[in-house]
Write a protein that holds these residues in place. Sequence first.
Motif, short mmCIF file in Angstrom:
data_model
loop_
_atom_site.label_atom_id
_atom_site.label_comp_id
_atom_site.label_asym_id
_atom_site.label_seq_id
_atom_site.Cartn_x
_atom_site.Cartn_y
_atom_site.Cartn_z
N ILE A 114 0.82 -1.10 0.02
CA ILE A 114 -0.12 -0.09 0.04
C ILE A 114 0.74 1.12 -0.12
CG2 ILE A 114 -1.71 1.25 1.37
CD1 ILE A 114 -2.74 -1.39 2.36
N HIS A 115 1.81 1.44 0.81
CA HIS A 115 2.73 2.32 0.91
C HIS A 115 3.52 2.53 -0.28
CE1 HIS A 115 2.95 2.44 5.48
NE2 HIS A 115 1.77 3.17 4.97
N ASP A 116 3.91 1.34 -0.97
CA ASP A 116 4.75 1.55 -2.41
C ASP A 116 3.87 2.15 -3.38
OD1 ASP A 116 7.01 0.55 -0.99
OD2 ASP A 116 6.54 -1.58 -1.84
N ALA A 117 2.67 2.09 -3.28
CA ALA A 117 1.85 2.61 -4.22
C ALA A 117 1.39 4.16 -3.92
CB ALA A 117 0.34 1.88 -4.34
N GLY A 118 2.05 4.50 -2.78
CA GLY A 118 1.51 5.94 -2.42
C GLY A 118 0.38 6.20 -1.94
N LYS A 119 -0.09 5.14 -1.06
CA LYS A 119 -1.46 5.46 -0.54
C LYS A 119 -1.49 5.18 1.02
CE LYS A 119 -3.56 3.73 -4.91
NZ LYS A 119 -4.20 4.55 -5.06
N LEU A 120 -2.28 5.70 1.63
CA LEU A 120 -2.35 5.37 3.17
C LEU A 120 -2.89 4.14 3.51
CD1 LEU A 120 -4.00 8.81 4.55
CD2 LEU A 120 -1.62 8.18 4.22
N ALA A 121 -2.15 3.28 4.39
CA ALA A 121 -2.55 2.12 5.03
C ALA A 121 -3.29 2.07 6.35
CB ALA A 121 -1.17 1.16 4.79
N VAL A 122 -4.53 1.90 6.35
CA VAL A 122 -5.11 1.94 7.87
C VAL A 122 -5.69 0.50 7.82
CG1 VAL A 122 -6.95 2.88 9.19
CG2 VAL A 122 -5.93 4.37 7.21
N VAL A 123 -5.09 -0.05 9.10
CA VAL A 123 -5.24 -1.43 9.32
C VAL A 123 -6.22 -1.82 10.47
CG1 VAL A 123 -4.08 -3.59 10.26
CG2 VAL A 123 -2.85 -1.99 8.61
N HIS A 124 -7.12 -2.68 10.16
CA HIS A 124 -8.23 -2.83 11.17
C HIS A 124 -7.53 -3.96 12.08
CE1 HIS A 124 -11.74 -3.97 13.31
NE2 HIS A 124 -12.73 -3.58 12.38
N ILE A 125 -7.12 -3.20 13.36
CA ILE A 125 -6.25 -4.15 14.24
C ILE A 125 -7.01 -5.13 14.81
CG2 ILE A 125 -6.67 -2.53 16.21
CD1 ILE A 125 -3.77 -3.00 16.53
N ASP A 126 -8.18 -5.11 14.97
CA ASP A 126 -9.02 -6.27 15.71
C ASP A 126 -9.10 -7.25 14.56
OD1 ASP A 126 -9.85 -4.19 17.17
OD2 ASP A 126 -11.84 -3.98 16.75
N LEU A 127 -9.01 -7.17 13.39
CA LEU A 127 -9.05 -8.28 12.21
C LEU A 127 -7.66 -8.75 11.91
CD1 LEU A 127 -11.91 -6.98 10.36
CD2 LEU A 127 -11.99 -8.56 12.04
N VAL A 128 -6.54 -8.34 12.52
CA VAL A 128 -5.15 -9.12 12.20
C VAL A 128 -4.94 -10.45 13.08
CG1 VAL A 128 -2.68 -8.76 12.43
CG2 VAL A 128 -4.29 -6.76 11.87
N ASP A 129 -5.31 -11.34 12.60
CA ASP A 129 -5.23 -12.73 13.25
C ASP A 129 -3.83 -12.95 13.86
OD1 ASP A 129 -5.92 -15.13 14.05
OD2 ASP A 129 -5.39 -16.21 12.10
N GLY A 130 -3.72 -13.00 15.09
CA GLY A 130 -2.45 -13.42 15.91
C GLY A 130 -2.32 -12.16 16.86
N LEU A 131 -3.00 -11.09 16.73
CA LEU A 131 -2.87 -10.12 17.62
C LEU A 131 -4.19 -10.17 18.75
CD1 LEU A 131 -2.21 -6.74 15.65
CD2 LEU A 131 -0.61 -8.00 17.20
N SER A 132 -3.74 -9.82 19.83
CA SER A 132 -4.45 -9.99 21.23
C SER A 132 -5.35 -8.44 21.09
CB SER A 132 -3.87 -10.04 22.41
OG SER A 132 -3.28 -8.78 22.79
N SER A 133 -6.20 -8.40 21.91
CA SER A 133 -7.17 -7.12 22.02
C SER A 133 -6.57 -6.19 23.19
CB SER A 133 -8.86 -7.50 22.35
OG SER A 133 -8.63 -8.19 23.47
N ARG A 134 -5.43 -6.37 23.58
CA ARG A 134 -4.68 -5.67 24.53
C ARG A 134 -4.22 -4.57 23.89
NH1 ARG A 134 -1.72 -9.85 27.83
NH2 ARG A 134 -0.69 -8.07 28.57
#
Length: 187
Positions: free
Chosen positions: A51-71
């Motif tokens: 996304i960054h290489d294409a010159g765009k903003l990357a906004v990640v839905h952190i709740d939907l990153v498999d492997g991350l906790s909700s802390r």
Amino acid sequence: MHPLAETLLDEPVIAAVKTDEALAAALASPCSTIFLLASTLLTVDGLVHRIHDAGKLAVVHIDLVDGLSSREIAVDSLNALCHPDGIISTRPTLIRRARHRGLLTVQRAFILDSLSLTSLSGQLEQGKPDFVEILPGIMPRVIAEISTRTQVPVIAGGLLRDKADVMAAMRAGAAAVSTSAPSLWDI
């Protein structure tokens, strides 16, 4: 407001992607911002870099990153791993942590009934996001009500299927819309 907020609002349609095919289409679209709605700890870095290489903003839905906790530490981990421009979350504590870490923040809220509408003000006060994303985004009356209740710019997302849906949300007071429909990314 976060310095990148103006960039996000320069184009009122935000590409929301869940698959590699959708990401490829979003990268080729005129959208300046991409909401990444599906990833894992193993893939998020590469996706954000594309996304960054294409010159765009990357906004990640952190709740939907498999492997991350909700802390709160999940925000620090994601930021160290891939340096997104911002995060989306339904959790005010993660929004607050991301804001303190200098990230653009989008609090996602599912408006299912009057209770969820009433509790939204308290959640926004707790997290103090740059934007609130209201789902589903096809509720002009609710968008208008939320827009008058808060100074937080509203993003309408979910179930937007055609230009009429986008225009109705914008007329109701939405600052932008997020959609996974590629046919709407060039409006």
